[in-house]
Write a protein that holds these residues in place. Structure first.
Motif, short mmCIF file in Angstrom:
data_model
loop_
_atom_site.label_atom_id
_atom_site.label_comp_id
_atom_site.label_asym_id
_atom_site.label_seq_id
_atom_site.Cartn_x
_atom_site.Cartn_y
_atom_site.Cartn_z
N HIS A 145 12.07 -32.64 -18.42
CA HIS A 145 13.07 -31.60 -18.57
C HIS A 145 14.27 -31.93 -17.69
O HIS A 145 14.12 -32.57 -16.64
CB HIS A 145 12.50 -30.23 -18.18
CG HIS A 145 11.41 -29.77 -19.08
ND1 HIS A 145 10.08 -30.14 -18.89
CD2 HIS A 145 11.41 -28.96 -20.18
CE1 HIS A 145 9.33 -29.60 -19.82
NE2 HIS A 145 10.11 -28.87 -20.62
N ILE B 98 6.38 -16.85 -25.67
CA ILE B 98 5.86 -17.64 -24.56
C ILE B 98 4.95 -16.75 -23.73
O ILE B 98 5.08 -15.52 -23.76
CB ILE B 98 7.05 -18.17 -23.70
CG1 ILE B 98 6.60 -19.21 -22.69
CG2 ILE B 98 7.75 -17.01 -22.98
CD1 ILE B 98 7.78 -19.83 -21.92
N ARG C 203 12.72 -24.76 -18.35
CA ARG C 203 11.57 -24.39 -19.15
C ARG C 203 11.64 -22.97 -19.70
O ARG C 203 11.01 -22.65 -20.70
CB ARG C 203 10.28 -24.52 -18.32
CG ARG C 203 9.99 -25.94 -17.87
CD ARG C 203 8.89 -25.98 -16.82
NE ARG C 203 8.62 -27.35 -16.39
CZ ARG C 203 7.62 -28.10 -16.83
NH1 ARG C 203 6.80 -27.62 -17.73
NH2 ARG C 203 7.45 -29.33 -16.39
N ARG C 204 12.35 -22.07 -19.05
CA ARG C 204 12.34 -20.66 -19.43
C ARG C 204 13.63 -19.98 -19.00
O ARG C 204 14.33 -20.46 -18.10
CB ARG C 204 11.13 -19.96 -18.79
CG ARG C 204 11.11 -20.16 -17.29
CD ARG C 204 9.85 -19.69 -16.64
NE ARG C 204 8.75 -20.63 -16.78
CZ ARG C 204 8.58 -21.73 -16.03
NH1 ARG C 204 9.49 -22.06 -15.12
NH2 ARG C 204 7.54 -22.50 -16.18
N THR D 67 11.53 -15.74 -21.69
CA THR D 67 11.48 -16.41 -22.99
C THR D 67 11.90 -17.86 -22.85
O THR D 67 12.25 -18.33 -21.76
CB THR D 67 12.39 -15.68 -23.99
OG1 THR D 67 12.20 -16.25 -25.29
CG2 THR D 67 13.87 -15.79 -23.59
N ARG D 68 11.86 -18.58 -23.95
CA ARG D 68 12.32 -19.96 -23.95
C ARG D 68 13.85 -20.00 -24.05
O ARG D 68 14.46 -19.10 -24.65
CB ARG D 68 11.70 -20.73 -25.12
CG ARG D 68 10.18 -20.81 -25.06
CD ARG D 68 9.65 -21.88 -26.01
NE ARG D 68 10.07 -21.65 -27.38
CZ ARG D 68 9.39 -20.95 -28.27
NH1 ARG D 68 8.25 -20.35 -27.91
NH2 ARG D 68 9.84 -20.79 -29.50
#
Length: 559
Positions: free
Chosen positions: A379, A471, A552-553, A529-530
């Motif tokens: 990432h 998620i 990631r989020r 959330t994403r």
């Protein structure tokens, strides 16, 4: 040659130091998802609700595993309060128990030196040490199965008295019952299968008369059955899901998407045995050789064969399963440790030197890997995390390189006990360094870097509605110390949500409608959330503000 295994002061000092380090470092790392966060949160909810029968995750019925891990974690929370080390304490104690029992059984069955070696081998094996410091059900199962294995070995040895045989066999049955409470029917199926194949290979048919079957089965059901009866009475849907779906379907079908190559467990056995991989095969081969009793008479009970069958049957059993997870083979390592200890006692100097050399080579390999670690980042921005991890991997590599070289020197000088001791210390220390340095990466995986922003947005306030959209953050939910409303997320919650559909919002459009209603009514709401879902909600004109984000989020809140 220094007979270190005869020095009781040294032996107890080593064990106390091992225990102090193993348990002391449990607080050093964040709970990494998925397993660590999941089992910590299940225990937190049990602790908060006071319901010790129905296991739940995020407030939803969760029956994939029996309750032993959750019980023990919740009990730890009751005594010591919530925290990272508290969530790992049971696992750490299980790892410690496994090492102690393996050393004791090795001593009683094979002799003092082999018991000393067995404890050193298991207490320094890469996989056992790692699993001893991860909050997961696999170590819980492994410790209970180690009770069963070690008790069986001590009970069935040729010089056991009738009372010893009875008492140790009852402990064996208790270990199997606790194994069932740890992870289900495999706690009985695996030892049972091992016993059947051991009987076939050894032709020791009379072992079945020495199992104390009647008393043992009574004790087994007395320990294992009550929870299954109580949870079935409270939740009639649980027995079919647990016994059929979670056992037969998981083994025979591919719907869990946990397939792997057929050889995966053989690779894990080799890697997990570090720094002892150089004598792994020799130890297993030794298990197949004939054993002698007193005055060169054939032994009635063949403990090395039992250890080999234990190892082979468990690995082959899960190799045939369509569900393959790395933790499945942790129960084999105590048996492997005793087989390796047997070989270290009788093996050649060359084999001990080879083992030490391979350890040094592995350390050198870690040193050579350090410059390439940044490529592990998946990432944006996480290359900095791996850069922070590099010094720890470098230190682990140096420890293994130096320890392997020093051990090779002692092996050359025919110092068996020193060779094994130095190699064990190097393996244990190297693994601890690899674990401790993982913390920056673990924190990002857990999402705890977002906790200050979440708290500022009111997510820790029970009056705030918290949603998890597309998620589910296993660890972050535990650190929030509250459940969240799932949106468009099923996965392991599918069965529970079929029973309690009101506990989630099935689709994102339905969530948007609820979110808009929250905003219009002035209700404070937060969602995790994403990043791509947050961006899509913004394009739709959903009233929100981004309060925190990482690669990631994304965390959003009502305006």
């Amino acid at each position: 040659m220094k007979e270190l295994h005869k020095n009781k002061t040294l032996v107890w000092t080593l064990f106390i130091a091992f225990a102090a380090v193993l348990l002391g470092v449990l607080r050093a790392r964040t709970l990494v998802p998925p397993d660590e966060g999941r089992y910590a949160e299940m225990a937190r909810e049990m602790f908060a609700s006071g319901d010790w029968i129905t296991t739940r995750l995020n407030g939803i019925k969760y029956f994939e595993k029996p309750p032993l891990q959750t019980w023990m974690n919740a009990l730890t929370f009751e005594v010591f309060g919530l925290g990272d080390w508290q969530a790992r304490l049971w696992t750490g104690l299980c790892g410690l128990l496994g090492v102690g029992l393996t050393g004791y059984a090795g001593m009683r069955v094979f002799g003092a030196r082999i018991g000393f070696y067995a404890a050193l081998v298991l207490g320094s094996s890469l996989y056992w040490v790692i699993c001893s410091q991860v909050n997961s059900v696999d170590m819980s199962l492994s410790a209970m199965m180690t009770i069963a294995l070690c008790a069986l070995l001590v009970a069935q040895r040729d010089d056991a008295t009738p009372s010893e045989q009875r008492n140790w066999m009852l402990l064996c049955w208790a270990g199997m019952a606790l194994s069932v409470l740890a992870k289900g029917l495999i706690g009985l199926v695996l030892p049972g299968g091992v016993l059947v194949f051991y009987t076939l290979f050894s032709r020791d048919w009379k072992i079945w008369t020495r199992l104390h079957l009647v008393k043992g089965l009574l004790l087994f059901f007395l320990i294992a059955a009550p929870w299954f009866v109580l949870v079935g009475l409270k939740n009639p849907e649980q027995p079919h899901f647990f016994f059929i779906h979670e056992h037969f379907d998981r083994f025979l079908k591919k719907e869990h998407h946990r397939e792997a190559a057929w050889y995966v467990f053989f690779v894990l056995l080799a890697v997990g045995s570090l720094p002892w991989v150089g004598v792994l095969v020799q130890g297993l081969v030794l298990g197949a050789r004939g054993e002698r009793g007193g005055q060169d008479a054939p032994a009635r009970f063949k403990p090395r064969l039992m250890l080999l069958v234990w190892t082979a049957f468990i690995i082959l059993f899960f190799t045939k399963s369509n569900s393959k997870l790395p933790g499945y083979i942790v129960p084999v390592f105590p048996a492997v440790a005793m087989l390796i200890a047997n070989y270290l006692d009788v093996g050649t100097r060359r084999s001990r030197m080879l083992t030490a050399a391979l350890t040094a080579l592995f350390g050198a390999g870690l040193l050579g890997f350090v410059p390439f670690m940044l490529r592990l980042a998946r990432h944006p921005g996480e290359d900095l995390l791996y850069a922070a991890y590099q010094p720890w991997v470098l230190a682990a590599g140096l420890v293994l390189l130096i320890g392997g070289a020093l051990s090779m020197l002692y092996a050359r000088q025919m110092q068996r006990d020193l060779t094994v001791l130095v190699l064990a210390i190097a393996g244990f220390a190297g693994t601890q360094l690899l674990l401790a340095g993982f913390e920056p990466i673990g924190k990002v995986r857990a999402g705890t870097n977002l906790m200050p922003a979440l708290a500022a947005a009111g997510a820790t306030d029970p009056a705030t509605r918290v949603y998890s959209v597309g998620i589910y953050e296993q660890s972050l939910t535990y650190y929030l110390k509250r459940t969240v409303t799932l949106v468009d997320y099923w996965d392991e919650f599918t069965f529970g949500l079929e029973q309690q559909p009101q506990l989630s919002i099935p689709t994102i459009p339905a969530f948007v409608q609820q979110w808009r209603a929250d905003a219009a009514a002035g209700v404070r709401s937060v969602a995790i959330t994403r990043p791509e879902i947050a961006a899509d909600l913004q394009r739709q004109g959903v009233p929100l503000r981004i309060v925190a984000a990482d690669a990631r989020r994304t965390v959003i809140a009502t305006q």
